[in-house]
Scaffold this motif. Structure first.
Motif, mmCIF file in Angstrom:
data_model
loop_
_atom_site.group_PDB
_atom_site.id
_atom_site.type_symbol
_atom_site.label_atom_id
_atom_site.label_comp_id
_atom_site.label_asym_id
_atom_site.label_seq_id
_atom_site.Cartn_x
_atom_site.Cartn_y
_atom_site.Cartn_z
ATOM 1 N N HIS A 1 0.828 -1.325 -0.011
ATOM 2 C CA HIS A 1 0.044 0.025 -0.010
ATOM 3 C C HIS A 1 0.863 1.242 -0.038
ATOM 4 O O HIS A 1 0.444 2.277 0.645
ATOM 5 C CB HIS A 1 -0.792 -0.053 1.101
ATOM 6 N N GLU B 1 2.616 4.340 -2.023
ATOM 7 C CA GLU B 1 2.372 4.981 -3.070
ATOM 8 C C GLU B 1 3.444 6.028 -3.455
ATOM 9 O O GLU B 1 3.909 6.588 -2.448
ATOM 10 C CB GLU B 1 0.982 5.538 -3.254
ATOM 11 N N SER C 1 -0.490 4.783 1.652
ATOM 12 C CA SER C 1 -1.689 5.228 1.114
ATOM 13 C C SER C 1 -2.701 5.115 2.382
ATOM 14 O O SER C 1 -2.485 4.887 3.310
ATOM 15 C CB SER C 1 -2.147 4.228 0.257
#
Length: 326
Positions: free
Chosen positions: A58, A60, A66
Protein backbone atom coordinates in the motif's frame (compact mmCIF):
# COMPACT_ATOMS: atom_id res chain seq x y z
CA UNK A 1 -2.37 -11.64 41.66
CA UNK A 2 -0.83 -10.60 38.37
CA UNK A 3 -2.66 -10.34 35.08
CA UNK A 4 -1.90 -10.58 31.40
CA UNK A 5 0.84 -8.21 30.34
CA UNK A 6 2.18 -7.24 26.96
CA UNK A 7 0.15 -6.60 23.84
CA UNK A 8 2.08 -6.07 20.62
CA UNK A 9 0.57 -4.70 17.40
CA UNK A 10 3.21 -4.92 14.67
CA UNK A 11 3.14 -2.56 11.71
CA UNK A 12 4.76 -4.99 9.31
CA UNK A 13 3.17 -6.99 6.51
CA UNK A 14 1.37 -9.12 9.07
CA UNK A 15 0.17 -7.34 12.17
CA UNK A 16 0.01 -9.35 15.33
CA UNK A 17 -1.07 -8.82 18.87
CA UNK A 18 0.07 -11.05 21.69
CA UNK A 19 -1.10 -11.25 25.27
CA UNK A 20 1.64 -12.87 27.29
CA UNK A 21 1.18 -14.55 30.63
CA UNK A 22 4.10 -14.33 32.97
CA UNK A 23 4.92 -17.90 33.84
CA UNK A 24 3.94 -18.75 37.37
CA UNK A 25 1.41 -20.30 39.71
CA UNK A 26 -2.18 -20.34 38.53
CA UNK A 27 -1.24 -20.06 34.86
CA UNK A 28 -3.89 -22.54 33.80
CA UNK A 29 -6.67 -20.44 35.34
CA UNK A 30 -6.34 -17.62 32.84
CA UNK A 31 -5.49 -13.96 32.99
CA UNK A 32 -7.14 -13.02 36.23
CA UNK A 33 -5.43 -15.83 38.08
CA UNK A 34 -1.96 -15.54 36.65
CA UNK A 35 0.73 -15.37 39.30
CA UNK A 36 3.99 -13.39 39.25
CA UNK A 37 6.85 -14.36 36.99
CA UNK A 38 9.67 -16.11 38.88
CA UNK A 39 13.22 -15.05 37.96
CA UNK A 40 14.30 -16.80 34.79
CA UNK A 41 10.85 -18.16 33.93
CA UNK A 42 9.80 -17.92 30.31
CA UNK A 43 6.84 -15.81 29.13
CA UNK A 44 4.01 -17.98 27.88
CA UNK A 45 1.59 -16.72 25.22
CA UNK A 46 -1.97 -16.63 26.51
CA UNK A 47 -3.54 -15.31 23.34
CA UNK A 48 -2.52 -14.29 19.82
CA UNK A 49 -4.37 -12.35 17.14
CA UNK A 50 -2.99 -11.77 13.64
CA UNK A 51 -4.18 -9.97 10.54
CA UNK A 52 -2.56 -9.74 7.13
CA UNK A 53 -2.10 -6.03 6.37
CA UNK A 54 0.43 -6.09 3.50
CA UNK A 55 1.34 -2.48 4.22
CA UNK A 56 4.27 -2.64 1.83
CA UNK A 57 1.77 -3.22 -0.97
CA UNK A 58 0.00 0.00 0.00
CA UNK A 59 2.93 2.31 -0.66
CA UNK A 60 2.32 5.01 -3.27
CA UNK A 61 4.65 7.51 -4.91
CA UNK A 62 7.48 5.18 -3.96
CA UNK A 63 7.47 5.46 -0.19
CA UNK A 64 4.20 6.96 1.10
CA UNK A 65 1.71 4.75 2.90
CA UNK A 66 -1.66 5.18 1.21
CA UNK A 67 -4.91 6.19 2.89
CA UNK A 68 -6.11 2.61 2.52
CA UNK A 69 -2.95 1.32 4.20
CA UNK A 70 -3.44 3.75 7.06
CA UNK A 71 -7.07 2.66 7.41
CA UNK A 72 -6.06 -1.01 7.55
CA UNK A 73 -3.50 -0.26 10.25
CA UNK A 74 -5.97 1.78 12.29
CA UNK A 75 -8.63 -0.93 11.98
CA UNK A 76 -6.23 -3.54 13.28
CA UNK A 77 -5.26 -1.37 16.23
CA UNK A 78 -8.90 -0.82 17.13
CA UNK A 79 -9.48 -4.58 16.99
CA UNK A 80 -6.40 -5.18 19.14
CA UNK A 81 -7.58 -2.65 21.72
CA UNK A 82 -10.95 -4.38 21.99
CA UNK A 83 -9.28 -7.76 22.36
CA UNK A 84 -6.92 -6.35 24.98
CA UNK A 85 -9.90 -5.09 26.96
CA UNK A 86 -11.69 -8.42 26.63
CA UNK A 87 -8.60 -10.35 27.77
CA UNK A 88 -7.91 -8.11 30.76
CA UNK A 89 -4.59 -6.77 29.52
CA UNK A 90 -3.07 -4.24 31.92
CA UNK A 91 0.07 -3.23 30.06
CA UNK A 92 -0.04 -2.63 26.30
CA UNK A 93 3.17 -2.35 24.29
CA UNK A 94 2.72 -1.24 20.68
CA UNK A 95 5.47 -1.10 18.07
CA UNK A 96 5.87 -0.71 14.34
CA UNK A 97 8.65 -2.05 12.13
CA UNK A 98 10.04 -1.26 8.69
CA UNK A 99 6.77 -0.97 6.77
CA UNK A 100 5.80 2.07 8.84
CA UNK A 101 9.29 3.23 9.81
CA UNK A 102 10.44 3.57 6.21
CA UNK A 103 7.29 5.24 4.91
CA UNK A 104 7.90 8.96 4.37
CA UNK A 105 4.60 9.72 6.10
CA UNK A 106 4.97 7.03 8.76
CA UNK A 107 5.37 9.40 11.70
CA UNK A 108 2.40 11.48 10.55
CA UNK A 109 0.24 8.38 10.50
CA UNK A 110 1.44 7.22 13.90
CA UNK A 111 0.73 10.66 15.36
CA UNK A 112 -2.84 10.61 14.00
CA UNK A 113 -3.36 7.15 15.44
CA UNK A 114 -1.97 8.29 18.82
CA UNK A 115 -4.43 11.18 18.86
CA UNK A 116 -7.43 9.10 17.81
CA UNK A 117 -6.81 5.94 19.85
CA UNK A 118 -4.54 7.10 22.68
CA UNK A 119 -2.14 4.30 21.74
CA UNK A 120 1.51 5.34 21.55
CA UNK A 121 3.00 3.21 18.79
CA UNK A 122 6.77 3.35 18.75
CA UNK A 123 8.50 2.84 15.41
CA UNK A 124 11.52 0.71 16.24
CA UNK A 125 14.77 1.58 14.53
CA UNK A 126 16.42 -1.13 12.48
CA UNK A 127 19.29 -1.60 14.96
CA UNK A 128 16.77 -1.80 17.82
CA UNK A 129 14.97 -4.57 15.95
CA UNK A 130 18.28 -6.39 15.70
CA UNK A 131 19.02 -5.89 19.42
CA UNK A 132 15.62 -7.09 20.60
CA UNK A 133 15.73 -10.12 18.31
CA UNK A 134 19.20 -10.89 19.65
CA UNK A 135 17.85 -10.70 23.22
CA UNK A 136 15.12 -13.20 22.41
CA UNK A 137 17.62 -15.62 20.85
CA UNK A 138 20.00 -15.28 23.80
CA UNK A 139 17.21 -16.07 26.26
CA UNK A 140 16.07 -19.05 24.20
CA UNK A 141 19.49 -20.69 23.79
CA UNK A 142 21.14 -19.44 26.98
CA UNK A 143 24.66 -18.51 27.94
CA UNK A 144 26.13 -21.86 26.93
CA UNK A 145 25.69 -20.85 23.28
CA UNK A 146 28.67 -18.48 23.66
CA UNK A 147 29.21 -15.75 21.11
CA UNK A 148 26.05 -15.53 19.01
CA UNK A 149 25.51 -14.40 15.46
CA UNK A 150 21.82 -13.77 14.77
CA UNK A 151 20.34 -13.14 11.31
CA UNK A 152 16.74 -12.18 10.65
CA UNK A 153 15.13 -11.60 7.24
CA UNK A 154 11.94 -9.57 7.47
CA UNK A 155 9.66 -8.18 4.81
CA UNK A 156 11.41 -4.83 4.68
CA UNK A 157 14.84 -5.32 6.20
CA UNK A 158 17.65 -7.70 7.11
CA UNK A 159 18.90 -7.56 10.69
CA UNK A 160 22.25 -8.91 11.86
CA UNK A 161 23.51 -8.86 15.44
CA UNK A 162 26.45 -10.49 17.20
CA UNK A 163 27.81 -10.58 20.71
CA UNK A 164 28.63 -12.46 23.89
CA UNK A 165 26.10 -10.85 26.25
CA UNK A 166 22.36 -10.07 26.13
CA UNK A 167 23.11 -6.77 24.40
CA UNK A 168 24.99 -7.42 21.14
CA UNK A 169 28.36 -5.89 20.36
CA UNK A 170 27.06 -4.95 16.93
CA UNK A 171 23.53 -4.56 15.54
CA UNK A 172 22.98 -3.83 11.85
CA UNK A 173 19.85 -3.28 9.76
CA UNK A 174 19.94 -3.26 5.97
CA UNK A 175 17.10 -2.58 3.47
CA UNK A 176 17.21 -6.16 2.22
CA UNK A 177 13.84 -7.52 3.29
CA UNK A 178 12.33 -10.21 1.08
CA UNK A 179 9.17 -8.25 0.35
CA UNK A 180 10.99 -5.01 -0.41
CA UNK A 181 13.45 -6.68 -2.80
CA UNK A 182 10.68 -8.54 -4.61
CA UNK A 183 8.73 -5.32 -5.13
CA UNK A 184 11.73 -3.20 -6.17
CA UNK A 185 13.83 -5.61 -8.22
CA UNK A 186 11.69 -8.40 -9.72
CA UNK A 187 9.09 -7.59 -12.38
CA UNK A 188 7.75 -11.04 -13.20
CA UNK A 189 7.27 -14.47 -11.66
CA UNK A 190 9.50 -16.26 -12.31
CA UNK A 191 11.80 -13.28 -12.73
CA UNK A 192 14.04 -12.96 -15.79
CA UNK A 193 17.53 -14.32 -15.22
CA UNK A 194 19.16 -10.91 -15.66
CA UNK A 195 16.97 -9.43 -12.90
CA UNK A 196 17.91 -12.28 -10.57
CA UNK A 197 21.61 -11.70 -11.29
CA UNK A 198 21.29 -7.97 -10.66
CA UNK A 199 19.44 -8.60 -7.40
CA UNK A 200 22.05 -11.13 -6.31
CA UNK A 201 24.88 -8.66 -6.98
CA UNK A 202 23.04 -5.89 -5.13
CA UNK A 203 22.37 -8.06 -2.07
CA UNK A 204 25.92 -9.32 -1.85
CA UNK A 205 27.41 -5.86 -2.25
CA UNK A 206 25.19 -4.46 0.51
CA UNK A 207 26.02 -7.24 2.96
CA UNK A 208 29.73 -7.27 2.09
CA UNK A 209 30.05 -3.62 3.15
CA UNK A 210 29.16 -4.60 6.71
CA UNK A 211 30.88 -7.96 7.18
CA UNK A 212 33.90 -6.31 8.78
CA UNK A 213 31.73 -4.65 11.45
CA UNK A 214 30.70 -8.10 12.63
CA UNK A 215 33.95 -9.99 12.00
CA UNK A 216 36.02 -7.56 14.10
CA UNK A 217 34.52 -9.05 17.27
CA UNK A 218 35.57 -12.59 16.43
CA UNK A 219 34.00 -15.69 14.98
CA UNK A 220 30.67 -16.80 16.47
CA UNK A 221 30.36 -19.94 18.54
CA UNK A 222 26.79 -20.37 17.41
CA UNK A 223 24.91 -18.95 14.40
CA UNK A 224 21.14 -18.56 14.58
CA UNK A 225 18.37 -17.60 12.17
CA UNK A 226 14.95 -16.19 12.98
CA UNK A 227 11.94 -15.22 10.84
CA UNK A 228 9.43 -17.05 8.67
CA UNK A 229 11.74 -16.88 5.67
CA UNK A 230 14.43 -18.92 7.38
CA UNK A 231 11.89 -21.33 8.87
CA UNK A 232 10.45 -22.03 5.43
CA UNK A 233 13.86 -22.43 3.82
CA UNK A 234 14.84 -24.86 6.57
CA UNK A 235 11.61 -26.80 6.05
CA UNK A 236 12.22 -27.00 2.30
CA UNK A 237 15.68 -28.32 3.12
CA UNK A 238 14.27 -31.13 5.26
CA UNK A 239 13.79 -29.62 8.73
CA UNK A 240 10.92 -30.79 10.93
CA UNK A 241 7.46 -29.26 10.31
CA UNK A 242 6.06 -26.66 12.69
CA UNK A 243 3.56 -29.22 13.92
CA UNK A 244 6.43 -30.98 15.71
CA UNK A 245 6.56 -28.06 18.14
CA UNK A 246 9.08 -25.33 19.04
CA UNK A 247 11.53 -27.61 20.87
CA UNK A 248 12.40 -29.65 17.79
CA UNK A 249 15.88 -28.69 16.55
CA UNK A 250 15.78 -27.20 13.06
CA UNK A 251 18.82 -26.27 11.00
CA UNK A 252 19.51 -24.73 7.62
CA UNK A 253 22.60 -26.00 5.81
CA UNK A 254 24.31 -23.56 3.46
CA UNK A 255 25.38 -26.36 1.12
CA UNK A 256 21.76 -27.20 0.41
CA UNK A 257 20.50 -23.62 0.45
CA UNK A 258 22.71 -22.51 -2.44
CA UNK A 259 21.05 -24.97 -4.78
CA UNK A 260 17.59 -24.04 -3.57
CA UNK A 261 18.24 -20.33 -4.05
CA UNK A 262 18.85 -21.02 -7.74
CA UNK A 263 15.86 -23.37 -8.07
CA UNK A 264 13.41 -21.05 -6.33
CA UNK A 265 14.33 -18.18 -8.63
CA UNK A 266 13.43 -20.32 -11.66
CA UNK A 267 10.26 -21.88 -10.23
CA UNK A 268 6.86 -20.37 -10.99
CA UNK A 269 4.76 -19.40 -7.97
CA UNK A 270 2.47 -22.39 -8.44
CA UNK A 271 5.37 -24.81 -7.94
CA UNK A 272 6.79 -22.92 -4.96
CA UNK A 273 3.38 -23.05 -3.30
CA UNK A 274 3.56 -26.86 -3.33
CA UNK A 275 6.83 -26.97 -1.41
CA UNK A 276 6.64 -28.14 2.21
CA UNK A 277 6.11 -25.42 4.80
CA UNK A 278 5.62 -22.56 2.33
CA UNK A 279 2.72 -20.30 3.26
CA UNK A 280 0.63 -18.86 0.45
CA UNK A 281 1.31 -15.22 1.23
CA UNK A 282 5.10 -15.75 1.25
CA UNK A 283 5.27 -17.56 -2.07
CA UNK A 284 6.03 -14.38 -4.09
CA UNK A 285 8.93 -13.23 -1.88
CA UNK A 286 10.58 -16.59 -1.25
CA UNK A 287 13.11 -16.34 -4.12
CA UNK A 288 14.39 -12.97 -2.88
CA UNK A 289 14.48 -14.27 0.69
CA UNK A 290 16.56 -17.27 -0.43
CA UNK A 291 19.00 -14.98 -2.27
CA UNK A 292 19.50 -12.91 0.90
CA UNK A 293 19.87 -16.00 3.11
CA UNK A 294 22.41 -17.57 0.74
CA UNK A 295 24.44 -14.35 0.53
CA UNK A 296 24.42 -13.81 4.31
CA UNK A 297 25.56 -17.36 5.08
CA UNK A 298 28.27 -17.19 2.42
CA UNK A 299 29.67 -13.76 3.32
CA UNK A 300 29.60 -14.36 7.08
CA UNK A 301 31.18 -17.78 6.60
CA UNK A 302 28.33 -19.80 8.11
CA UNK A 303 27.89 -23.43 7.13
CA UNK A 304 24.85 -24.02 9.35
CA UNK A 305 22.17 -21.87 10.99
CA UNK A 306 19.93 -23.13 13.74
CA UNK A 307 16.41 -21.73 13.58
CA UNK A 308 15.14 -20.08 16.75
CA UNK A 309 11.38 -20.04 17.43
CA UNK A 310 11.67 -16.70 19.26
CA UNK A 311 12.34 -13.42 17.45
CA UNK A 312 11.45 -9.72 17.61
CA UNK A 313 8.05 -9.96 19.29
CA UNK A 314 9.41 -12.12 22.05
CA UNK A 315 12.34 -9.73 22.46
CA UNK A 316 9.96 -6.80 22.92
CA UNK A 317 7.92 -8.73 25.48
CA UNK A 318 11.00 -9.94 27.34
CA UNK A 319 12.41 -6.41 27.57
CA UNK A 320 9.08 -5.15 28.86
CA UNK A 321 8.85 -7.92 31.45
CA UNK A 322 12.38 -7.07 32.60
CA UNK A 323 11.26 -3.48 33.16
CA UNK A 324 8.13 -4.55 35.03
CA UNK A 325 9.84 -7.04 37.34
CA UNK A 326 12.89 -4.86 37.88
Amino acid sequence: MGAVRGGVPDGGSVASWHATRRAGRGLEHGASACGGRPPGARPLPAFSHKAELRLAAHLEDGDRLSADGEARLRSFIEDALQIAEDKGVEDLVAFATSAVRDASNGEEILERIRTETDVDIHALSGPDEARLTFLAVRRWFGWSSGRLLVIDIGGGSLEVAAGIDEDPDVAISLPLGAGRLTRDWLTADPAPADEVRKLRRHVRAEIARHVGEVARYGAPDFAVATSKTFKQLARIGGAAPSSDGPYQRRVLQHAGLTGWADKLARMPASERADLPGVSERRVPQLPAGAIVADAAMDLFGISELEVCPWALREGVILRRLDMITG
